[in-house]
Every structure is written in C-alpha cells, then in structure tokens.
Design a protein around this motif. Structure first.
Motif, PDB file in Angstrom:
ATOM      1  N   GLU A  62       0.810  -1.216   0.000  1.00  0.00           N
ATOM      2  CA  GLU A  62       0.000   0.000   0.000  1.00  0.00           C
ATOM      3  C   GLU A  62       0.847   1.271   0.000  1.00  0.00           C
ATOM      4  O   GLU A  62       0.507   2.250  -0.676  1.00  0.00           O
ATOM      5  CB  GLU A  62      -0.994   0.002   1.169  1.00  0.00           C
ATOM      6  CG  GLU A  62      -0.386  -0.097   2.555  1.00  0.00           C
ATOM      7  CD  GLU A  62      -0.286  -1.513   3.069  1.00  0.00           C
ATOM      8  OE1 GLU A  62      -0.431  -1.698   4.297  1.00  0.00           O
ATOM      9  OE2 GLU A  62      -0.053  -2.423   2.265  1.00  0.00           O
ATOM     10  N   HIS A  63       1.951   1.274   0.747  1.00  0.00           N
ATOM     11  CA  HIS A  63       2.828   2.447   0.752  1.00  0.00           C
ATOM     12  C   HIS A  63       3.465   2.616  -0.624  1.00  0.00           C
ATOM     13  O   HIS A  63       3.481   3.722  -1.187  1.00  0.00           O
ATOM     14  CB  HIS A  63       3.911   2.300   1.821  1.00  0.00           C
ATOM     15  CG  HIS A  63       4.931   3.402   1.814  1.00  0.00           C
ATOM     16  ND1 HIS A  63       6.039   3.378   0.994  1.00  0.00           N
ATOM     17  CD2 HIS A  63       4.999   4.572   2.508  1.00  0.00           C
ATOM     18  CE1 HIS A  63       6.756   4.476   1.195  1.00  0.00           C
ATOM     19  NE2 HIS A  63       6.142   5.214   2.094  1.00  0.00           N
ATOM     20  N   ALA A  66       0.930   3.894  -3.179  1.00  0.00           N
ATOM     21  CA  ALA A  66       0.563   5.296  -2.948  1.00  0.00           C
ATOM     22  C   ALA A  66       1.680   6.238  -3.402  1.00  0.00           C
ATOM     23  O   ALA A  66       1.416   7.280  -4.023  1.00  0.00           O
ATOM     24  CB  ALA A  66       0.247   5.520  -1.476  1.00  0.00           C
ATOM     25  N   GLN A  67       2.923   5.878  -3.111  1.00  0.00           N
ATOM     26  CA  GLN A  67       4.040   6.713  -3.551  1.00  0.00           C
ATOM     27  C   GLN A  67       4.126   6.737  -5.072  1.00  0.00           C
ATOM     28  O   GLN A  67       4.391   7.782  -5.686  1.00  0.00           O
ATOM     29  CB  GLN A  67       5.359   6.197  -2.957  1.00  0.00           C
ATOM     30  CG  GLN A  67       5.463   6.303  -1.446  1.00  0.00           C
ATOM     31  CD  GLN A  67       5.634   7.728  -0.942  1.00  0.00           C
ATOM     32  OE1 GLN A  67       5.689   8.681  -1.723  1.00  0.00           O
ATOM     33  NE2 GLN A  67       5.713   7.891   0.366  1.00  0.00           N
ATOM     34  N   ALA A  69       1.647   6.356  -7.173  1.00  0.00           N
ATOM     35  CA  ALA A  69       0.536   7.150  -7.691  1.00  0.00           C
ATOM     36  C   ALA A  69       0.825   8.643  -7.556  1.00  0.00           C
ATOM     37  O   ALA A  69       0.458   9.440  -8.438  1.00  0.00           O
ATOM     38  CB  ALA A  69      -0.754   6.784  -6.960  1.00  0.00           C
ATOM     39  N   ARG A  70       1.469   9.035  -6.474  1.00  0.00           N
ATOM     40  CA  ARG A  70       1.813  10.440  -6.273  1.00  0.00           C
ATOM     41  C   ARG A  70       2.867  10.923  -7.253  1.00  0.00           C
ATOM     42  O   ARG A  70       2.865  12.079  -7.673  1.00  0.00           O
ATOM     43  CB  ARG A  70       2.364  10.642  -4.850  1.00  0.00           C
ATOM     44  CG  ARG A  70       1.361  10.537  -3.730  1.00  0.00           C
ATOM     45  CD  ARG A  70       2.103  10.613  -2.403  1.00  0.00           C
ATOM     46  NE  ARG A  70       1.213  10.588  -1.245  1.00  0.00           N
ATOM     47  CZ  ARG A  70       1.637  10.525   0.009  1.00  0.00           C
ATOM     48  NH1 ARG A  70       2.945  10.478   0.260  1.00  0.00           N
ATOM     49  NH2 ARG A  70       0.775  10.501   1.002  1.00  0.00           N
ATOM     50  N   HIS A  92      -2.876  -3.877  -5.891  1.00  0.00           N
ATOM     51  CA  HIS A  92      -2.834  -2.414  -5.768  1.00  0.00           C
ATOM     52  C   HIS A  92      -2.366  -1.781  -7.077  1.00  0.00           C
ATOM     53  O   HIS A  92      -2.920  -0.772  -7.534  1.00  0.00           O
ATOM     54  CB  HIS A  92      -1.887  -2.001  -4.636  1.00  0.00           C
ATOM     55  CG  HIS A  92      -2.443  -2.203  -3.267  1.00  0.00           C
ATOM     56  ND1 HIS A  92      -3.599  -1.585  -2.833  1.00  0.00           N
ATOM     57  CD2 HIS A  92      -1.998  -2.944  -2.220  1.00  0.00           C
ATOM     58  CE1 HIS A  92      -3.845  -1.941  -1.579  1.00  0.00           C
ATOM     59  NE2 HIS A  92      -2.886  -2.764  -1.188  1.00  0.00           N
ATOM     60  N   HIS A  96      -4.885   0.639  -9.419  1.00  0.00           N
ATOM     61  CA  HIS A  96      -4.548   2.053  -9.617  1.00  0.00           C
ATOM     62  C   HIS A  96      -3.972   2.323 -10.998  1.00  0.00           C
ATOM     63  O   HIS A  96      -3.624   3.481 -11.300  1.00  0.00           O
ATOM     64  CB  HIS A  96      -3.569   2.512  -8.535  1.00  0.00           C
ATOM     65  CG  HIS A  96      -4.157   2.531  -7.153  1.00  0.00           C
ATOM     66  ND1 HIS A  96      -5.020   3.512  -6.713  1.00  0.00           N
ATOM     67  CD2 HIS A  96      -4.031   1.662  -6.121  1.00  0.00           C
ATOM     68  CE1 HIS A  96      -5.384   3.261  -5.470  1.00  0.00           C
ATOM     69  NE2 HIS A  96      -4.798   2.138  -5.087  1.00  0.00           N
ATOM     70  N   VAL A 201       3.017   7.217   4.186  1.00  0.00           N
ATOM     71  CA  VAL A 201       1.728   6.545   4.014  1.00  0.00           C
ATOM     72  C   VAL A 201       1.651   5.428   5.038  1.00  0.00           C
ATOM     73  O   VAL A 201       2.497   4.533   5.049  1.00  0.00           O
ATOM     74  CB  VAL A 201       1.582   5.969   2.586  1.00  0.00           C
ATOM     75  CG1 VAL A 201       0.246   5.239   2.445  1.00  0.00           C
ATOM     76  CG2 VAL A 201       1.716   7.064   1.547  1.00  0.00           C
ATOM     77  N   THR A 203       0.912   2.100   6.866  1.00  0.00           N
ATOM     78  CA  THR A 203       0.718   0.742   6.367  1.00  0.00           C
ATOM     79  C   THR A 203      -0.156  -0.060   7.328  1.00  0.00           C
ATOM     80  O   THR A 203      -0.350   0.310   8.485  1.00  0.00           O
ATOM     81  CB  THR A 203       2.067   0.020   6.215  1.00  0.00           C
ATOM     82  OG1 THR A 203       2.655  -0.169   7.515  1.00  0.00           O
ATOM     83  CG2 THR A 203       3.016   0.843   5.360  1.00  0.00           C
TER      84      THR A 203
END
Length: 223
Positions: A62-63, A66-67, A69-70, A92, A96, A201, A203
């Motif tokens: 998940e971390h 998210a990184q 995606a950013r 994930h 995404h 982010v 976890t």
C-alpha cells in the motif's frame, strides 16, 4: 574456504492461501512487473523516469502503490519475499493502473547486487521484521554489510528512510547508519523522528502496533 549465503532476514514466505481471483491476477500481471534476471538498469526499465526509488520489504504494497501514484514520473522498485504481500501489491498496482512499479519477489540483497552505483534516489525500509529475540538479532536486515550496500546504490544527496516500532531496532539502525561515513541523520528536533513525515503513508502493519514503542522514523541523507 566456502562462502556462506547471508542469513535470511525474513520469516515465513506465505501464510493463508491466495484467493483464486487474486492468484489469477498475479499469474497475469507479475511476469510483466517482475524485474528480470541480470544487471538492473533503471533507465532501461522506464526511460522517461526522472529518478528511481527502492522500497525494501513492501509488505502489502500500500505504501509503495501510494508513492507511485503520487509520483508517476518516478520508477519505484519493490522487493518483498512474502508471497501474499506480492499478491496484494500486484492488486494495488492493477487497481490504480500504475505503470511505474517493478517488483522483485525475493531477497532484496539479490536485487541490490544487480544495481549499479548511485542507481536510486530514495530508499524506504518501513517496519522490517524486527527479530526481537536477542539470539535472532543477527537476522535483522540492517547490518554493516547492508548499510554499505545501500550507501553504494544511493546517489549523492539521496535519502533513506528507516521506520520501526521496536525501540532497540531503531537504536541499532541509528547507530549503524550514523557510523557509516556516507550517511548523515537528517533530524534537527525530536518531532523529526517521533512524527510521521509529511509524505509517509501508513501501512497495515504499522496500524497493528505490534512493537514495543511508538513508530520511530529515521531519515538519512547520502553524502
């Protein structure tokens, strides 16, 4: 004299059975996401990337997702030997629509050995297996040889983040990284290690609070 392989720094490789739908997704997507054998050139993996980051032991992913995606301009390399974690990360990535993540489903030391000097700009090591019993401390990932290897693959000015909720592991990591001439601790005040960094982010593992202290975040700069 025969060389001995490094001690395994992680525990079990699989827990519960992977659900059929997720197993099918892994079968379909992991081959294209997996980093192939041989020397690893981040530029060849993603020519348009502005830089490459590495997450060691990405857990459920998940971390990392998210990184990614950013920062779609950054290539993120992820290493994780735990089969269920790899399956979760693939999910994930697929959900995404991420195109800037590549995975190594094995020991990170196999991956770092294939990276050239100064290949990555950031490294994340978030809540690695603490091996809390004293007799098992030698299995921890953060050892002098690993610190030296991370100094080699990080470019000058690159940053490394280590996080743990085990006090003695945080102390050990701080001691080992600051003892290496390539690393400088970036903290200026207590909140710099007590408060999650702005780009952190949370976890699933972190939320479980399985350690013996509040999470400690140590950021280091490669000189």
């Amino acid at each position: 004299m025969t060389d001995h392989p490094p001690l395994r720094s992680y525990g079990r490789l699989k827990s519960r059975p992977i659900k059929p739908r997720q197993a099918a997704l892994v079968e379909a997507r992991l081959p294209e996401l997996r980093i192939r054998p041989g020397p690893v050139d981040p530029k060849a993996l993603m020519p348009a990337a502005t830089e490459a980051w590495l997450e060691i032991g990405f857990g459920g992913g998940e971390h990392m997702a998210a990184q990614a995606a950013r920062r779609p301009d950054v290539l993120i390399l992820g290493a994780e030997p735990f089969t269920n974690g790899v399956a979760s990360a693939v999910r994930h990535i697929d959900e995404h629509g991420l195109r800037n993540v590549r995975l190594h489903d094995g020991d990170v030391r196999e991956l770092t050995a294939r990276l050239p000097d100064g290949a990555v700009a950031r490294v994340f090591i978030l809540f690695p297996d603490p091996w809390p019993k004293a007799r098992h401390n030698k299995r921890r990932l953060i050892q002098p040889a690993m610190v030296a290897e991370l100094a080699r693959i990080l470019r000058p000015g690159g940053r490394l983040r280590f996080a743990s909720d085990w006090a003695d592991y945080a102390d050990q990591a701080l001691e080992l990284f600051t003892a290496h001439p390539a690393f400088a601790w970036a903290a200026a005040r207590a909140d710099d290690w007590r408060v999650p960094p702005a780009d952190h982010v949370t976890t699933r593992y972190e939320e479980k609070r399985l350690g013996d202290c509040a999470p400690v975040f140590l950021d280091f700069v490669r000189g």
